[in-house]
Design a protein around this motif. Structure first.
Motif, short mmCIF file in Angstrom:
data_model
loop_
_atom_site.label_atom_id
_atom_site.label_comp_id
_atom_site.label_asym_id
_atom_site.label_seq_id
_atom_site.Cartn_x
_atom_site.Cartn_y
_atom_site.Cartn_z
N SER A 291 4.87 -26.06 8.72
CA SER A 291 3.98 -25.23 7.90
C SER A 291 4.07 -23.74 8.27
O SER A 291 3.63 -22.88 7.50
N ASP A 292 4.63 -23.45 9.46
CA ASP A 292 4.70 -22.05 9.87
C ASP A 292 5.95 -21.35 9.34
O ASP A 292 6.12 -20.14 9.53
N ILE A 293 6.86 -22.09 8.70
CA ILE A 293 8.05 -21.45 8.13
C ILE A 293 7.67 -20.87 6.76
O ILE A 293 7.50 -21.59 5.78
N GLU A 294 7.51 -19.58 6.72
CA GLU A 294 7.14 -18.89 5.48
C GLU A 294 7.69 -17.48 5.51
O GLU A 294 8.02 -16.94 6.57
N GLU A 295 7.80 -16.90 4.34
CA GLU A 295 8.33 -15.53 4.24
C GLU A 295 7.36 -14.57 4.93
O GLU A 295 6.15 -14.69 4.79
N PRO A 296 7.88 -13.62 5.69
CA PRO A 296 7.01 -12.68 6.42
C PRO A 296 6.24 -11.77 5.47
O PRO A 296 6.72 -11.44 4.37
N GLU A 297 5.07 -11.39 5.90
CA GLU A 297 4.26 -10.46 5.11
C GLU A 297 4.85 -9.05 5.18
O GLU A 297 5.39 -8.65 6.22
N LEU A 298 4.74 -8.33 4.10
CA LEU A 298 5.17 -6.93 4.10
C LEU A 298 4.28 -6.10 5.01
O LEU A 298 3.09 -6.40 5.19
N ASP A 299 4.85 -5.06 5.55
CA ASP A 299 4.07 -4.10 6.32
C ASP A 299 2.94 -3.55 5.43
O ASP A 299 3.14 -3.31 4.23
N ASP A 300 1.76 -3.36 5.99
CA ASP A 300 0.59 -2.92 5.21
C ASP A 300 0.86 -1.62 4.45
O ASP A 300 0.44 -1.46 3.29
N ASP A 301 1.54 -0.69 5.10
CA ASP A 301 1.83 0.59 4.45
C ASP A 301 2.73 0.40 3.23
O ASP A 301 2.53 1.02 2.18
N ILE A 302 3.75 -0.45 3.38
CA ILE A 302 4.67 -0.70 2.26
C ILE A 302 3.92 -1.41 1.13
O ILE A 302 4.05 -1.04 -0.05
N LYS A 303 3.12 -2.40 1.50
CA LYS A 303 2.38 -3.16 0.50
C LYS A 303 1.44 -2.25 -0.30
O LYS A 303 1.31 -2.38 -1.52
N ALA A 304 0.82 -1.31 0.40
CA ALA A 304 -0.15 -0.42 -0.25
C ALA A 304 0.53 0.55 -1.21
O ALA A 304 -0.12 1.10 -2.11
N ASN A 305 1.84 0.76 -1.04
CA ASN A 305 2.53 1.75 -1.86
C ASN A 305 3.56 1.15 -2.81
O ASN A 305 4.43 1.87 -3.33
N LEU A 306 3.46 -0.13 -3.07
CA LEU A 306 4.44 -0.79 -3.93
C LEU A 306 4.49 -0.15 -5.32
O LEU A 306 5.56 0.07 -5.89
N GLU A 307 3.32 0.13 -5.88
CA GLU A 307 3.29 0.72 -7.22
C GLU A 307 3.93 2.09 -7.24
O GLU A 307 4.62 2.47 -8.20
N GLU A 308 3.74 2.84 -6.17
CA GLU A 308 4.34 4.17 -6.08
C GLU A 308 5.85 4.08 -6.02
O GLU A 308 6.57 4.86 -6.67
N TYR A 309 6.36 3.12 -5.27
CA TYR A 309 7.82 2.93 -5.18
C TYR A 309 8.39 2.54 -6.55
O TYR A 309 9.47 3.00 -6.95
N LYS A 310 7.66 1.71 -7.27
CA LYS A 310 8.12 1.30 -8.61
C LYS A 310 8.17 2.52 -9.53
O LYS A 310 9.12 2.70 -10.30
N LYS A 311 7.15 3.38 -9.46
CA LYS A 311 7.12 4.57 -10.30
C LYS A 311 8.29 5.49 -10.01
O LYS A 311 8.89 6.08 -10.91
N GLN A 312 8.62 5.62 -8.71
CA GLN A 312 9.74 6.48 -8.32
C GLN A 312 11.04 5.99 -8.95
O GLN A 312 11.86 6.77 -9.46
N LEU A 313 11.24 4.68 -8.93
CA LEU A 313 12.46 4.12 -9.50
C LEU A 313 12.47 4.23 -11.02
O LEU A 313 13.51 4.56 -11.63
N GLU A 314 11.34 3.95 -11.62
CA GLU A 314 11.27 3.98 -13.07
C GLU A 314 11.38 5.39 -13.64
O GLU A 314 11.77 5.58 -14.81
N SER A 315 11.06 6.38 -12.85
CA SER A 315 11.12 7.77 -13.33
C SER A 315 12.49 8.40 -13.16
O SER A 315 12.70 9.55 -13.55
N GLU A 316 13.41 7.69 -12.57
CA GLU A 316 14.77 8.26 -12.38
C GLU A 316 15.48 8.46 -13.74
O GLU A 316 15.34 7.65 -14.63
#
Length: 292
Positions: A267-292
């Motif tokens: 049960s402990d084999i699972e995908e690791p959680e994203l770093d809190d800072d990265i998780k909090a800025n996912l939408e911002e990263y998406k916007k950066q890519l989409e605005s290229e």
């Protein structure tokens, strides 16, 4: 498809190989069994990706069996959907000059899986208590202190070697390696038919060696040695599974299901959680890519 409990193939008490089945009727056509394997193989591939990302466990799959038992095709068909970055296959043949300068477990130890990866041993460290036990004079090539003649390769020698192998597996299991050991239990009649096919079919001629017939004459001795291996080295942390191997599609499906069902219990084999800072800025990263 007929339901079966994978634990029925696990060696948990002393067995006699002559009483173990070499066949299992799954009550399905070969075509349907292959389709079931394809689905299971896809699930295994996804699980492998998770194990790779998790990076805590390595998986060692050991495959042993008599000549023609289907080891090569087992590896090809069961692990076909794995990402190649997460799996390495090792085929252990006659030890090289370099390998003979080390103890017999050295070449196996350096081939163990890194965390997050699978290592498949096609023939394994158990060759050192199988083929060498049938042909004890092979031990002389290891140049072991205190072993001066074949007479020194006695019951005490083999008992010590079994102990060393058990200790080796206990050590790696306690340090994050999940161990599967599969004995492909082939009948003597089926081996005969497969050897004949190698002779009759031109595209399979290359697989045949006259040495196969010499080893076949030692069938009973090999069965005796395999029986010792199953009874002396099947442990909770490194169990043996005796797989009915007369029908290749059935054997492949059973092996795949054992690996999948067992790994799903972790049960402990699972995908690791994203770093809190990265998780909090996912939408911002998406916007950066989409605005290229």
């Amino acid at each position: 498809m007929k339901h079966f409990d994978t634990n029925t193939f696990k060696i948990t008490e002393p067995v006699r190989i002559s009483e173990l089945s070499t066949e299992l009727d799954l009550e399905e056509s070969k075509k349907e069994i292959k389709k079931e394997l394809e689905d299971l193989r896809e699930d295994l591939g996804k699980l492998q990706d998770t194990l790779y990302a998790h990076g805590k466990y390595g998986v060692l799959v050991c495959i042993q069996g008599m000549d023609t038992a289907g080891k090569d095709s087992m590896i090809r068909e069961v692990f076909k959907d794995f990402n190649t970055r997460g799996i390495v296959v090792h085929s252990f043949k006659v030890p090289t000059e370099l390998e003979l300068k080390h103890d017999y477990l050295w070449r196996h130890y350096i081939a163990l899986p890194a965390r997050g990866k699978f290592s498949i041993f096609n023939r394994t460290h158990y060759e050192n208590v199988l083929v060498t036990r049938v042909h004890p004079y092979y031990i002389m090539g290891e140049n072991i202190p205190g072993v001066e003649t074949v007479d020194d390769v006695n019951d005490e020698f083999w008992a010590k070697r079994f102990e060393q192998i058990n200790n080796f597996e206990k050590h790696i299991a306690e340090n994050g390696t999940i161990i599967f050991k599969f004995f492909l239990n082939l009948s003597k009649d089926e081996q005969k038919d497969r050897l004949l096919r190698r002779l009759e079919l031109k595209e399979k001629n290359w697989k045949f060696s006259p040495g196969d017939l010499k080893e076949r004459k030692l069938w009973d001795k090999y069965q005796e040695c395999y029986e010792d291996v199953l009874n002396k080295t099947s442990k909770p942390h490194a169990p043996w599974f005796a797989i009915p191997a007369d029908d290749k599609p059935t054997a492949r499906y059973i092996v795949a299901k054992i690996i999948y069902d067992t790994l799903r219990e972790y049960s402990d084999i699972e995908e690791p959680e994203l770093d809190d800072d990265i998780k909090a800025n996912l939408e911002e990263y998406k916007k950066q890519l989409e605005s290229e």
